[in-house]
Write an enzyme that holds these catalytic residues in place. Sequence first.
Site, short mmCIF file in Angstrom:
data_model
loop_
_atom_site.label_atom_id
_atom_site.label_comp_id
_atom_site.label_asym_id
_atom_site.label_seq_id
_atom_site.Cartn_x
_atom_site.Cartn_y
_atom_site.Cartn_z
CG HIS A 58 -1.99 -1.02 1.40
ND1 HIS A 58 -2.09 -1.77 2.70
CD2 HIS A 58 -2.47 -1.67 0.59
CE1 HIS A 58 -2.92 -2.88 2.48
NE2 HIS A 58 -3.34 -2.52 1.12
CE LYS A 113 -14.47 -7.43 5.49
NZ LYS A 113 -13.72 -6.76 4.28
CB SER A 155 -4.35 -6.61 4.79
OG SER A 155 -3.89 -5.32 4.39
#
Length: 162
Positions: free
Chosen positions: A17, A41, A128
């Site tokens: 990222h 979530k 991730s």
Amino acid sequence: MIRAVYPGSFDPITNGHIYIAERAAALFDELIFAILINPDKASTFSQEERQIMASEALAHLPNVRVKYFNGLLVDFMRQQESRIIIRGLRALSEFDYEFQLAQMNRQLAPEIETFFMATDAKYSYLSSSGLKTAFRFGGDVSEMVPPGVYARMKDKIRRNDK
Ligand code: PNS
């Protein structure tokens, strides 16, 4: 003044990222690193933790600002007065999902454009979720994230698993 937005879950931010953020920050006047907060979530790191980790990791980029959003990305884009969404692409397998996302966003907000940026080959495997799984089972992920994130992962993920 061209402002772009790089949205994602960033749970947590990885070196992949950071690589995309650095390249986007070099192209646009301002880059907003936008962390999605999804109340439906479960995330590993809280909004605050994700924000702190990202701010630390991107502190060397003066034209990058870290923010968070919930709800629709296009609403956030309009709020921020930006018309450019940045998404990093690792592999062709991601294209279907990314293309769908871009088309949905175009349907919702035709004035907004999605720009895809290729990641560096050395990060093509990095995600991730993969990172967290590898770490949980004892893998060495210290080269995949900045030191501040690694420290927090040690603190959080292994402790929670005990
Ligand atoms: O890092 P991620 O999880 O791949 O990022 C996905 C993200 C945050 C870009 C996407 O889920 C998103 O924009 N969510 C906000 C809700 C939204 O606007 N959805 C519309 C397109 S389906």
